[in-house]
Design a protein around this motif. Structure first.
Motif, PDB file in Angstrom:
ATOM      1  N   LEU A 250       9.475  20.367  14.960  1.00  0.00           N
ATOM      2  CA  LEU A 250       8.702  20.274  16.059  1.00  0.00           C
ATOM      3  C   LEU A 250       9.144  19.090  16.773  1.00  0.00           C
ATOM      4  N   GLY A 251       9.349  19.927  18.163  1.00  0.00           N
ATOM      5  CA  GLY A 251       9.748  19.369  18.918  1.00  0.00           C
ATOM      6  C   GLY A 251       8.796  18.816  20.299  1.00  0.00           C
ATOM      7  N   SER A 252       8.894  18.576  21.048  1.00  0.00           N
ATOM      8  CA  SER A 252       7.181  19.096  22.141  1.00  0.00           C
ATOM      9  C   SER A 252       8.142  18.404  23.992  1.00  0.00           C
ATOM     10  N   ASP A 253       8.852  17.198  23.943  1.00  0.00           N
ATOM     11  CA  ASP A 253       9.444  16.599  25.686  1.00  0.00           C
ATOM     12  C   ASP A 253       8.428  15.772  25.878  1.00  0.00           C
ATOM     13  N   PHE A 254       7.900  15.393  25.146  1.00  0.00           N
ATOM     14  CA  PHE A 254       6.733  14.210  25.781  1.00  0.00           C
ATOM     15  C   PHE A 254       7.322  12.997  26.566  1.00  0.00           C
ATOM     16  N   PRO A 255       7.936  12.450  27.536  1.00  0.00           N
ATOM     17  CA  PRO A 255       6.143  12.904  28.168  1.00  0.00           C
ATOM     18  C   PRO A 255       6.036  14.392  29.627  1.00  0.00           C
ATOM     19  N   THR A 256       7.115  14.244  29.657  1.00  0.00           N
ATOM     20  CA  THR A 256       7.982  15.380  31.042  1.00  0.00           C
ATOM     21  C   THR A 256       7.551  16.902  30.568  1.00  0.00           C
ATOM     22  N   ILE A 257       5.881  16.760  29.522  1.00  0.00           N
ATOM     23  CA  ILE A 257       5.324  18.097  30.074  1.00  0.00           C
ATOM     24  C   ILE A 257       4.081  18.384  30.771  1.00  0.00           C
ATOM     25  N   PRO A 258       4.194  19.832  31.207  1.00  0.00           N
ATOM     26  CA  PRO A 258       3.428  20.580  31.702  1.00  0.00           C
ATOM     27  C   PRO A 258       1.629  20.691  31.251  1.00  0.00           C
ATOM     28  N   HIS A 259       1.471  20.666  30.054  1.00  0.00           N
ATOM     29  CA  HIS A 259       0.254  20.231  28.861  1.00  0.00           C
ATOM     30  C   HIS A 259      -0.083  19.564  28.061  1.00  0.00           C
ATOM     31  N   THR A 260      -0.401  19.480  27.619  1.00  0.00           N
ATOM     32  CA  THR A 260      -1.681  18.240  26.595  1.00  0.00           C
ATOM     33  C   THR A 260      -0.854  18.180  25.451  1.00  0.00           C
ATOM     34  N   TYR A 261      -0.381  16.920  25.019  1.00  0.00           N
ATOM     35  CA  TYR A 261       0.454  17.394  23.416  1.00  0.00           C
ATOM     36  C   TYR A 261      -0.498  18.489  22.554  1.00  0.00           C
ATOM     37  N   ALA A 262      -1.196  18.399  22.672  1.00  0.00           N
ATOM     38  CA  ALA A 262      -2.561  19.323  21.445  1.00  0.00           C
ATOM     39  C   ALA A 262      -1.941  20.685  21.524  1.00  0.00           C
ATOM     40  N   HIS A 263      -1.777  20.919  23.178  1.00  0.00           N
ATOM     41  CA  HIS A 263      -1.561  22.332  23.321  1.00  0.00           C
ATOM     42  C   HIS A 263      -0.531  22.939  22.652  1.00  0.00           C
ATOM     43  N   GLN A 264       0.840  21.975  22.534  1.00  0.00           N
ATOM     44  CA  GLN A 264       1.795  22.118  22.050  1.00  0.00           C
ATOM     45  C   GLN A 264       1.187  23.260  20.843  1.00  0.00           C
TER      46      GLN A 264
END
Length: 290
Positions: A250-264
């Motif tokens: 799992l990776g997310s790029d939080f916080p620099t993302i254009p969607h919610t964490y939940a969407h990932q």
């Protein structure tokens, strides 16, 4: 799952103790402002850029990760010029000491003394490194880095490598530069950011050929990514096999993302790979790495 408030119940339903996210960023304030400026305004490294979903103070970002049950994550600062990596490493180590969930991380750059400060970082407890070949615009095969890669291969320390042409081509990206490193150091534990998007085929092949190469899911399968760099359907079965074999994390790029964490997480769930795959990707595969 539609909101961050749903995340904890989601992983609990999978029988997990939480989430391990190997692609999270916390940066020194001045550097963070400059990075966010690039996201806001676009440019040669960002294309059009995008709106940052979690443009919040550090305390609020940490609170959100804790509320969602992200049990372990690194800070993943990265150097883009000589003379800055050692200072960044001091900052990320201090941040990890003050943040119980944070996996101690560090970075490096091809420059005199690089092996010394990488060795020092390992002695100080660093568990994971980050390099960004697009932003840093350096060749990972640089002679100054050969002993560094060798040391990290010997210690089994993972390195999150942004090696692909996302969001735009630039620097020494594509599969060949990092492949050259792996030919010399086949035991190196490389975490390929973004599943190698958009060069999915090339980096999936790298994961097949090298035992310790794994792929992180950062921003993949989200609505944002699928609009511009869609995942090839022909690789879906291989993604399932690689995930169950411990080679997708799992990776997310939080916080620099254009969607919610939940969407990932929703984007991973809607692939239809099944609960065992989700458990492997969201916890088990990273658990033994850091």
């Amino acid at each position: 799952m539609t909101a961050d408030a749903d995340v904890r119940a989601w992983w609990q339903a999978l029988g997990l103790p939480g989430l391990i996210d190997l692609h999270v960023h916390f940066l020194p304030e001045r550097m963070e402002r400059r990075v966010w400026h690039h996201f806001d305004n676009g440019g040669p490294l960002m294309g059009d850029g995008w709106r940052i979903e979690y443009r919040w103070p550090v305390r609020e970002r940490l609170a959100r990760l804790r509320e969602m049950g992200v049990a372990a994550f690194p800070a993943l600062a990265y150097a883009h010029k000589p003379g800055m990596a050692a200072d960044l490493n001091a900052w990320t180590l201090d941040f990890a000491r003050r943040t119980p969930e944070c996996i101690p991380s560090a970075t490096f750059f091809p420059e005199p003394g690089v092996l010394d400060y990488v060795t020092r970082a390992l002695a100080d407890g660093v568990k994971i490194f980050k390099v960004h070949l697009q932003v840093g615009a350096f060749d990972p095969r640089a002679p100054e880095l050969d002993a560094v890669w060798g040391t990290l291969a010997e210690t089994g320390t993972p390195v999150v490598v942004h090696a692909s042409s996302v969001p735009v081509p630039g620097g020494c990206v594509g599969v060949e530069p990092i492949s050259g490193v792996l030919r010399r150091h086949p035991r190196l534990r490389v975490v390929v950011a973004h599943l190698g998007m958009p060069e999915y085929d090339d980096f999936f092949d790298l994961a097949r050929r090298y035992e310790r190469v794994v792929l992180d899911t950062t921003m993949t399968f989200t609505d944002f990514a699928e609009r511009g760099m869609p995942f090839p359907i022909r690789l879906k079965e291989e993604l399932r096999v690689l995930g169950l074999a411990g080679k997708v994390v799992l990776g997310s790029d939080f916080p620099t993302i254009p969607h919610t964490y939940a969407h990932q997480l929703y984007a991973l769930e809607r692939l239809g790979m099944g609960d065992d795959w989700l458990r492997s990707v969201c916890w088990q595969n990273a658990q033994g790495m850091v």
